[in-house]
Design a protein around this motif. Structure first.
Motif, PDB file in Angstrom:
ATOM      1  N   SER A 146       0.801  -1.227   0.000  1.00 23.47           N
ATOM      2  CA  SER A 146       0.000   0.000   0.000  1.00 23.47           C
ATOM      3  C   SER A 146       0.837   1.281   0.000  1.00 23.47           C
ATOM      4  CB  SER A 146      -0.900   0.006   1.237  1.00 23.47           C
ATOM      5  OG  SER A 146      -1.451   1.284   1.463  1.00 23.47           O
ATOM      6  N   PRO A 147       0.747   2.101  -1.058  1.00 21.84           N
ATOM      7  CA  PRO A 147       1.493   3.362  -1.092  1.00 21.84           C
ATOM      8  C   PRO A 147       1.133   4.304   0.061  1.00 21.84           C
ATOM      9  CG  PRO A 147       0.686   2.813  -3.276  1.00 21.84           C
ATOM     10  CD  PRO A 147       0.034   1.859  -2.333  1.00 21.84           C
ATOM     11  N   ALA A 148      -0.133   4.273   0.484  1.00 18.21           N
ATOM     12  CA  ALA A 148      -0.555   5.161   1.567  1.00 18.21           C
ATOM     13  C   ALA A 148       0.131   4.787   2.882  1.00 18.21           C
ATOM     14  CB  ALA A 148      -2.073   5.094   1.736  1.00 18.21           C
ATOM     15  N   VAL A 149       0.239   3.496   3.152  1.00 14.15           N
ATOM     16  CA  VAL A 149       0.915   3.057   4.376  1.00 14.15           C
ATOM     17  C   VAL A 149       2.417   3.360   4.292  1.00 14.15           C
ATOM     18  CG1 VAL A 149       1.466   1.072   5.837  1.00 14.15           C
ATOM     19  CG2 VAL A 149      -0.814   1.297   4.821  1.00 14.15           C
ATOM     20  N   VAL A 150       3.002   3.107   3.136  1.00 14.09           N
ATOM     21  CA  VAL A 150       4.420   3.415   2.943  1.00 14.09           C
ATOM     22  C   VAL A 150       4.674   4.897   3.197  1.00 14.09           C
ATOM     23  CG1 VAL A 150       6.299   3.495   1.271  1.00 14.09           C
ATOM     24  CG2 VAL A 150       4.783   1.507   1.339  1.00 14.09           C
ATOM     25  N   ALA A 151       3.809   5.755   2.680  1.00 10.96           N
ATOM     26  CA  ALA A 151       3.954   7.202   2.868  1.00 10.96           C
ATOM     27  C   ALA A 151       3.848   7.583   4.343  1.00 10.96           C
ATOM     28  CB  ALA A 151       2.901   7.946   2.048  1.00 10.96           C
ATOM     29  N   ARG A 152       2.963   6.908   5.065  1.00 13.18           N
ATOM     30  CA  ARG A 152       2.815   7.200   6.500  1.00 13.18           C
ATOM     31  C   ARG A 152       4.077   6.852   7.262  1.00 13.18           C
ATOM     32  NH1 ARG A 152       0.898   3.861  10.593  1.00 13.18           N
ATOM     33  NH2 ARG A 152      -0.087   2.403   9.155  1.00 13.18           N
ATOM     34  N   PHE A 153       4.660   5.700   6.963  1.00 12.32           N
ATOM     35  CA  PHE A 153       5.882   5.309   7.654  1.00 12.32           C
ATOM     36  C   PHE A 153       7.063   6.194   7.261  1.00 12.32           C
ATOM     37  CE2 PHE A 153       3.532   1.623   8.942  1.00 12.32           C
ATOM     38  CZ  PHE A 153       4.161   1.225  10.123  1.00 12.32           C
ATOM     39  N   ARG A 154       7.071   6.641   6.008  1.00 15.78           N
ATOM     40  CA  ARG A 154       8.125   7.561   5.582  1.00 15.78           C
ATOM     41  C   ARG A 154       8.023   8.872   6.351  1.00 15.78           C
ATOM     42  NH1 ARG A 154       9.836  11.614   2.211  1.00 15.78           N
ATOM     43  NH2 ARG A 154      11.708  11.176   0.960  1.00 15.78           N
ATOM     44  N   ALA A 155       6.814   9.366   6.508  1.00 14.72           N
ATOM     45  CA  ALA A 155       6.614  10.617   7.240  1.00 14.72           C
ATOM     46  C   ALA A 155       7.050  10.477   8.696  1.00 14.72           C
ATOM     47  CB  ALA A 155       5.146  11.039   7.161  1.00 14.72           C
ATOM     48  N   GLU A 156       6.750   9.338   9.316  1.00 11.67           N
ATOM     49  CA  GLU A 156       7.182   9.110  10.696  1.00 11.67           C
ATOM     50  C   GLU A 156       8.704   9.052  10.791  1.00 11.67           C
ATOM     51  OE1 GLU A 156       5.295   5.614  12.154  1.00 11.67           O
ATOM     52  OE2 GLU A 156       3.285   6.508  12.195  1.00 11.67           O
ATOM     53  N   LEU A 157       9.333   8.420   9.796  1.00 11.23           N
ATOM     54  CA  LEU A 157      10.795   8.341   9.785  1.00 11.23           C
ATOM     55  C   LEU A 157      11.420   9.732   9.756  1.00 11.23           C
ATOM     56  CD1 LEU A 157      13.471   6.727   9.466  1.00 11.23           C
ATOM     57  CD2 LEU A 157      13.054   6.782   6.983  1.00 11.23           C
ATOM     58  N   LEU A 158      10.846  10.634   8.974  1.00 11.20           N
ATOM     59  CA  LEU A 158      11.397  11.982   8.865  1.00 11.20           C
ATOM     60  C   LEU A 158      11.290  12.774  10.166  1.00 11.20           C
ATOM     61  CD1 LEU A 158      10.151  13.013   5.305  1.00 11.20           C
ATOM     62  CD2 LEU A 158      12.441  12.261   5.983  1.00 11.20           C
ATOM     63  N   GLU A 159      10.443  12.311  11.082  1.00 12.46           N
ATOM     64  CA  GLU A 159      10.296  12.994  12.369  1.00 12.46           C
ATOM     65  C   GLU A 159      11.293  12.495  13.410  1.00 12.46           C
ATOM     66  OE1 GLU A 159       8.233  15.557  13.021  1.00 12.46           O
ATOM     67  OE2 GLU A 159       7.787  15.517  10.881  1.00 12.46           O
ATOM     68  N   VAL A 160      12.023  11.432  13.105  1.00 14.00           N
ATOM     69  CA  VAL A 160      12.970  10.878  14.066  1.00 14.00           C
ATOM     70  C   VAL A 160      14.156  11.829  14.223  1.00 14.00           C
ATOM     71  CG1 VAL A 160      14.550   8.955  14.537  1.00 14.00           C
ATOM     72  CG2 VAL A 160      12.287   8.515  13.559  1.00 14.00           C
ATOM     73  N   ASP A 161      14.607  11.997  15.458  1.00 17.40           N
ATOM     74  CA  ASP A 161      15.778  12.821  15.741  1.00 17.40           C
ATOM     75  C   ASP A 161      17.014  12.205  15.086  1.00 17.40           C
ATOM     76  OD1 ASP A 161      17.294  14.883  17.384  1.00 17.40           O
ATOM     77  OD2 ASP A 161      18.151  13.020  18.192  1.00 17.40           O
ATOM     78  N   VAL A 162      17.655  12.947  14.196  1.00 15.64           N
ATOM     79  CA  VAL A 162      18.743  12.382  13.396  1.00 15.64           C
ATOM     80  C   VAL A 162      19.937  11.944  14.246  1.00 15.64           C
ATOM     81  CG1 VAL A 162      20.423  12.849  11.566  1.00 15.64           C
ATOM     82  CG2 VAL A 162      18.034  13.525  11.264  1.00 15.64           C
ATOM     83  N   PRO A 163      20.437  12.752  15.195  1.00 17.86           N
ATOM     84  CA  PRO A 163      21.550  12.264  16.024  1.00 17.86           C
ATOM     85  C   PRO A 163      21.212  10.984  16.791  1.00 17.86           C
ATOM     86  CG  PRO A 163      21.356  14.643  16.223  1.00 17.86           C
ATOM     87  CD  PRO A 163      20.142  14.178  15.475  1.00 17.86           C
ATOM     88  N   SER A 164      19.973  10.868  17.264  1.00 17.20           N
ATOM     89  CA  SER A 164      19.560   9.643  17.961  1.00 17.20           C
ATOM     90  C   SER A 164      19.532   8.460  17.001  1.00 17.20           C
ATOM     91  CB  SER A 164      18.181   9.828  18.587  1.00 17.20           C
ATOM     92  OG  SER A 164      18.175  10.862  19.537  1.00 17.20           O
ATOM     93  N   TYR A 165      19.050   8.694  15.788  1.00 18.99           N
ATOM     94  CA  TYR A 165      19.026   7.639  14.781  1.00 18.99           C
ATOM     95  C   TYR A 165      20.445   7.188  14.456  1.00 18.99           C
ATOM     96  CZ  TYR A 165      17.641   5.176  10.500  1.00 18.99           C
ATOM     97  OH  TYR A 165      17.425   4.218   9.539  1.00 18.99           O
ATOM     98  N   VAL A 166      21.338   8.144  14.291  1.00 18.97           N
ATOM     99  CA  VAL A 166      22.743   7.811  14.018  1.00 18.97           C
ATOM    100  C   VAL A 166      23.340   7.001  15.162  1.00 18.97           C
ATOM    101  CG1 VAL A 166      25.061   8.777  13.753  1.00 18.97           C
ATOM    102  CG2 VAL A 166      23.152   9.728  12.435  1.00 18.97           C
ATOM    103  N   ALA A 167      23.037   7.401  16.398  1.00 14.24           N
ATOM    104  CA  ALA A 167      23.536   6.659  17.557  1.00 14.24           C
ATOM    105  C   ALA A 167      23.049   5.214  17.533  1.00 14.24           C
ATOM    106  CB  ALA A 167      23.108   7.348  18.852  1.00 14.24           C
TER     107      ALA A 167
END
Length: 251
Positions: A146-167
């Motif tokens: 589902s493209p709609a579900v994929v888009a939702r998860f992509r949007a959530e990913l973009l909200e993740v704190d980048v330094p925390s993700y890198v850690a």
């Protein structure tokens, strides 16, 4: 580090802790309706949890879960983790007495090729999450999903704190839990996805082969986030695995 969490479901039911994949939040489990008291939590810098205050290890992330269990007065629980959540679960089961039954989904005890993490970390540090997002999400789902579900998860990913993700990326890159597998003496189910490029089924088989008490399932027509693509199939496996024994709980 006590982060955001929710505890829902019947108060007299066993507690099942649900550990998320890297880059996802408690929304990962939206489609699950399991007959347990569900404890969901967000990793550092994910969802509504505070950012990491520096580098971390899998042990540090596991100790976040121990702190959460202590906070809630839970002595022993069931645990189900996807990818990074599964790595945390392996450490907990090997080094604490807090896990009575374990489920490991689309995960690995180590990465023989660390170059994928080096490349991802380099992009994140130089340009942030946006340039890396499509490649990351592209490994999570099959092309027809589902493209709609994929888009939702992509949007959530973009909200993740980048330094925390890198850690967290660095923690995964440096992780080697292979020696810990023999220490896991609780009943464990290992679930892989046939089309998972991030943690292919052979990595799940390596985990199952080393565990004294385990079963292995491979789910077809799903990629890395098989819990999203095949929730009904995985719910049946988890209900069968966790449905027989009640862990001791306090509080």
């Amino acid at each position: 580090m006590l982060g955001h969490h929710t505890l829902t479901g019947p108060e007299d039911a066993p507690v099942l802790v649900l550990g998320n994949a890297l880059g996802t939040t408690t929304e990962l489990w939206r489609e699950f309706d399991l007959p347990f008291r569900l404890l969901r939590f967000d990793h550092r810098g994910h969802g509504r949890s505070a950012p990491s205050d520096g580098p971390c290890t899998i042990e540090d992330l596991a100790n976040d879960v121990v702190e959460l269990l202590d906070h809630l007065g839970l002595r022993q629980v069931y645990y189900c983790g996807v990818s990074l959540g599964g790595m945390v679960g392996m450490w907990l089961a090997a080094h604490t007495g807090r896990i009575s039954r374990l489920a490991l989904l689309c995960t690995t005890a180590w990465y023989p090729d660390k170059s994928v993490w080096d490349s991802r970390i380099e992009v994140l540090r130089s340009s942030g999450m946006e340039p890396a997002a499509d490649a990351i999400v592209g490994r999570w789902f099959t092309p027809a999903f589902s493209p709609a579900v994929v888009a939702r998860f992509r949007a959530e990913l973009l909200e993740v704190d980048v330094p925390s993700y890198v850690a967290c990326c660095e923690a995964i890159r440096e992780m080697d839990l292979r020696a810990d597998l023999a220490k896991i003496d609780v009943p464990t189910v290992v679930i892989a996805a046939a089309q998972d490029q991030a943690t292919p089924p052979e990595l799940a088989r390596q985990i199952a082969d080393e565990l004294p008490d385990s079963e292995l399932y491979v789910v077809g027509d799903a990629a890395h986030l098989a819990v999203v693509e095949a929730p009904r199939t995985i719910s049946v496996i988890l209900d069968d695995h966790f449905g027989n024994v009640r862990p001791e709980m306090v509080g």
